[in-house]
Motif scaffolding. Structure first.
Motif, short mmCIF file in Angstrom:
data_model
loop_
_atom_site.label_atom_id
_atom_site.label_comp_id
_atom_site.label_asym_id
_atom_site.label_seq_id
_atom_site.Cartn_x
_atom_site.Cartn_y
_atom_site.Cartn_z
N UNK A 163 48.55 31.47 7.62
CA UNK A 163 48.30 32.01 8.95
C UNK A 163 46.93 31.55 9.42
N UNK A 164 46.81 31.28 10.70
CA UNK A 164 45.55 30.80 11.25
C UNK A 164 45.23 31.54 12.53
N UNK A 165 44.00 31.99 12.64
CA UNK A 165 43.52 32.66 13.84
C UNK A 165 42.48 31.76 14.49
N UNK A 166 42.71 31.47 15.77
CA UNK A 166 41.78 30.62 16.53
C UNK A 166 41.36 31.38 17.77
N UNK A 167 40.06 31.51 17.94
CA UNK A 167 39.54 32.21 19.11
C UNK A 167 38.34 31.50 19.68
N UNK A 168 38.26 31.42 21.00
CA UNK A 168 37.12 30.74 21.61
C UNK A 168 35.82 31.53 21.44
N UNK A 169 34.76 30.84 21.11
CA UNK A 169 33.43 31.45 21.03
C UNK A 169 32.54 30.93 22.15
N UNK A 170 32.49 29.62 22.30
CA UNK A 170 31.71 29.02 23.36
C UNK A 170 32.44 27.78 23.86
N UNK A 171 32.77 27.76 25.14
CA UNK A 171 33.46 26.60 25.72
C UNK A 171 32.82 26.17 27.04
N UNK A 172 31.57 26.61 27.24
CA UNK A 172 30.88 26.20 28.46
C UNK A 172 31.45 26.83 29.72
N UNK A 173 32.19 27.92 29.59
CA UNK A 173 32.77 28.59 30.74
C UNK A 173 34.08 27.99 31.22
N UNK A 174 34.70 27.11 30.38
CA UNK A 174 35.92 26.42 30.80
C UNK A 174 37.05 27.41 31.05
N UNK A 175 37.31 28.32 30.10
CA UNK A 175 38.44 29.24 30.24
C UNK A 175 38.20 30.26 31.35
N UNK A 176 36.98 30.69 31.51
CA UNK A 176 36.67 31.61 32.61
C UNK A 176 36.92 30.92 33.96
N UNK A 177 36.51 29.66 34.05
CA UNK A 177 36.75 28.90 35.28
C UNK A 177 38.24 28.71 35.52
N UNK A 178 39.03 28.57 34.44
CA UNK A 178 40.47 28.43 34.59
C UNK A 178 41.07 29.69 35.19
N UNK A 179 40.55 30.86 34.80
CA UNK A 179 41.02 32.12 35.39
C UNK A 179 40.67 32.17 36.87
N UNK A 180 39.43 31.79 37.19
CA UNK A 180 39.01 31.79 38.60
C UNK A 180 39.88 30.84 39.43
N UNK A 181 40.19 29.67 38.84
CA UNK A 181 41.03 28.72 39.56
C UNK A 181 42.42 29.29 39.79
N UNK A 182 42.98 29.94 38.76
CA UNK A 182 44.32 30.50 38.89
C UNK A 182 44.35 31.59 39.96
N UNK A 183 43.28 32.39 40.03
CA UNK A 183 43.24 33.44 41.06
C UNK A 183 43.11 32.82 42.46
N UNK A 184 42.36 31.74 42.56
CA UNK A 184 42.26 31.07 43.86
C UNK A 184 43.60 30.47 44.27
N UNK A 185 44.38 29.98 43.30
CA UNK A 185 45.72 29.48 43.61
C UNK A 185 46.61 30.61 44.13
N UNK A 186 46.46 31.81 43.56
CA UNK A 186 47.22 32.96 44.06
C UNK A 186 46.88 33.24 45.51
N UNK A 187 45.59 33.20 45.85
CA UNK A 187 45.18 33.43 47.25
C UNK A 187 45.79 32.36 48.16
N UNK A 188 45.80 31.11 47.68
CA UNK A 188 46.39 30.02 48.47
C UNK A 188 47.88 30.25 48.68
N UNK A 189 48.59 30.60 47.60
CA UNK A 189 50.03 30.83 47.69
C UNK A 189 50.34 32.04 48.56
N UNK A 190 49.47 33.05 48.52
CA UNK A 190 49.68 34.22 49.37
C UNK A 190 49.56 33.83 50.84
N UNK A 191 48.54 33.02 51.17
CA UNK A 191 48.41 32.55 52.54
C UNK A 191 49.60 31.70 52.97
N UNK A 192 50.08 30.85 52.05
CA UNK A 192 51.24 30.01 52.36
C UNK A 192 52.49 30.86 52.58
#
Length: 483
Positions: free
Chosen positions: A338-367
């Motif tokens: 079994x292997x457990x992998x968890x992010x410790x430091x990624x330069x904010x990549x995954x947090x930015x991915x969440x922000x991008x996904x939320x912005x896509x939701x706003x775009x799709x809502x407007x569309x």
């Protein structure tokens, strides 16, 4: 005692992981409030039941029905849409594959030859044979895999709705082209009758001129009017040919390969059932597609949030090994990990991915809002155009009747020598121009009805099947028959 504790803890950890996976803490909340509220009704009302089937069949022309059905199976835009749908379906299957374990077959063969200086035998050789299976499975602790699979499924359904919207467009375009072609033919018949009428007038005026009753100017003016009417024919025939070429392209055929029987442009029947504006959410495939795209974007946010947390992967390997093929099944090795992998430091990549996904939701809502209100606007536009077009046609009919009365009076006064030919010519030109205009505007009225049908949508596209798959099935069946 300690070994028993470890042995008991392993199933407990697995059970806890399964329970966590079932929780899906980032599952998007259902949208209970309408994103784009619509009015409670349209400006016009119809007591007819809502028709969501093949509306063009009500026109009662078998050839037109055949044209539409042919286009729905052979149109190039629809062919591309079916191909895109198959692509999205394959991607959805790939996303869903993460919910299941993987199992791979392995095989290994190693031949080693070594040489030791001074050894009695000199060189030695050895062989190793191995076959086995490798299994892997990621426990979906936070619902990331489920979110990706759900998003892929929604994307597939949205792509199908995009195809349905294209099919509705193709059907509407075929009907519109058919109506326009018949309108051009109607105008051609009108102009040909007008040419005959002008020739008759010219012969009478020339006779009067020879008898010194009319002037040369009367003859020249009538000849000018005759030439003017004759000049109307080439553009009409040209436009008819262009429309036939467009119809051929819609049907997936080369230009010049489609011929049509002559038919009268039908009059629109009573206003079809409109239903409520809210029905557009179910009857318009572009609205359904926009809604599904919005839901898919919601699940993308869930996947992006879950991707910021650790993941747990289980792996297992079973292998048979032997120095010879004959003894390969005498030894076996079983490995569980079994292997457990968890992010410790990624330069904010995954947090930015969440922000991008939320912005896509706003775009799709407007569309989605834009698509809903555009659908409502198209229905209102078609209703308004048809309503005022009917009044316009009534006014044109009254004008045409008045022009015909004026022409009769002008001809009578000219025959009695009370007026010159100019009032006759003016009235004649007015009548003939209005006749052509009436033919065009009657067709426009029917085109507005087609626009209304297209704006209301329908569910008849749900029964469409991929023509390429049907062809594959037919080829398979034919091959089986030959075999």
């Amino acid at each position: 005692m300690k070994g028993r504790t470890v042995t008991t803890a392993v199933p407990a950890i697995l059970l806890l992981a399964v329970l966590l996976a079932a929780c899906s803490p980032f599952r998007p909340d259902a949208r209970t409030e309408p994103a784009a509220p619509l009015p409670t009704g349209y400006t016009l009302y119809s007591a007819q039941p809502v028709e969501t089937g093949k509306w063009w069949e009500a026109l009662g022309n078998a050839e037109l029905n055949h044209l539409v059905e042919t286009a729905l199976t052979a149109n190039f835009d629809l062919e591309q849409a079916w191909a895109r749908l198959r692509q999205v379906r394959a991607v959805a299957v790939q996303y869903s594959a993460g919910k299941y374990p993987t199992l791979d077959a392995t095989g290994d063969y190693k031949h080693t030859r070594s040489y030791t200086k001074g050894a009695k035998d000199g060189a030695t050789t050895s062989e190793t044979h191995a076959v086995g299976l490798e299994a892997g499975y990621e426990l979906d602790l936070w619902g990331r895999v489920e979110a990706e699979a759900k998003g892929g499924e929604l994307d597939y359904r949205a792509s199908r709705e995009d195809l349905n919207a294209s099919a509705m467009t193709v059907a509407g375009e075929v009907v519109s082209r058919w109506l326009e072609i018949q309108s051009q033919r109607r105008k051609e018949r009108i102009v040909e009758e007008q040419i005959k009428t002008n020739l008759t007038y010219l012969e009478l005026i020339e006779l009067r001129f020879r008898n010194s009753i009319s002037t040369a100017l009367d003859v020249y003016q009538q000849r000018q009017n005759l030439a003017k009417v004759k000049a109307l024919l080439p553009p009409i025939k040209s436009q008819e040919q262009l429309l036939l070429n467009e119809l051929a392209l819609l049907m997936g055929r080369p230009a010049g390969s489609v011929t049509l029987a002559e038919a009268e442009v039908p009059e629109p029947r009573e206003l079809p059932g409109l239903g409520l504006p809210a029905d557009l959410l179910a009857n318009r495939p572009d609205v359904r597609s926009a809604g599904l795209a919005l839901s898919s974007a919601d699940w993308s946010v869930a996947a992006a949030r879950a991707d910021r947390l650790p993941s747990l992967t289980l792996a297992g390997t079973g292998q048979f090994t032997g120095a010879q093929l004959g003894t390969i099944f005498d030894n076996w090795i079983l490995t569980l990990a079994g292997a457990v992998v968890g992010p410790i430091f990624d330069g904010g990549y995954r947090r930015a991915e969440v922000d991008k996904a939320r912005a896509v939701v706003d775009e799709k809502l407007g569309a989605y809002k834009s698509t809903v209100y555009t659908a409502f606007k198209e229905v209102e536009d078609a209703l308004a155009e048809e309503k005022w077009q009917k009044e316009y046609l009534d006014a044109l009919s009254a004008q045409l009747e008045a022009s015909r009365v004026s022409l009769r009076e002008a001809v009578s006064r000219y025959a009695q020598g009370l007026d010159d030919y100019l009032p006759v010519l003016s009235a004649l030109m007015s009548v003939q121009e209005l006749e052509v205009t009436m033919a065009t505007e009657r067709t426009n009225l029917m085109l507005y009805r087609v626009a209304l049908y297209r704006a209301l949508g329908g569910t008849w596209t749900d029964s469409l099947a991929d023509p390429s798959l049907a062809a594959d099935d037919a080829n398979t069946e034919q091959t089986g028959t030959k075999g």
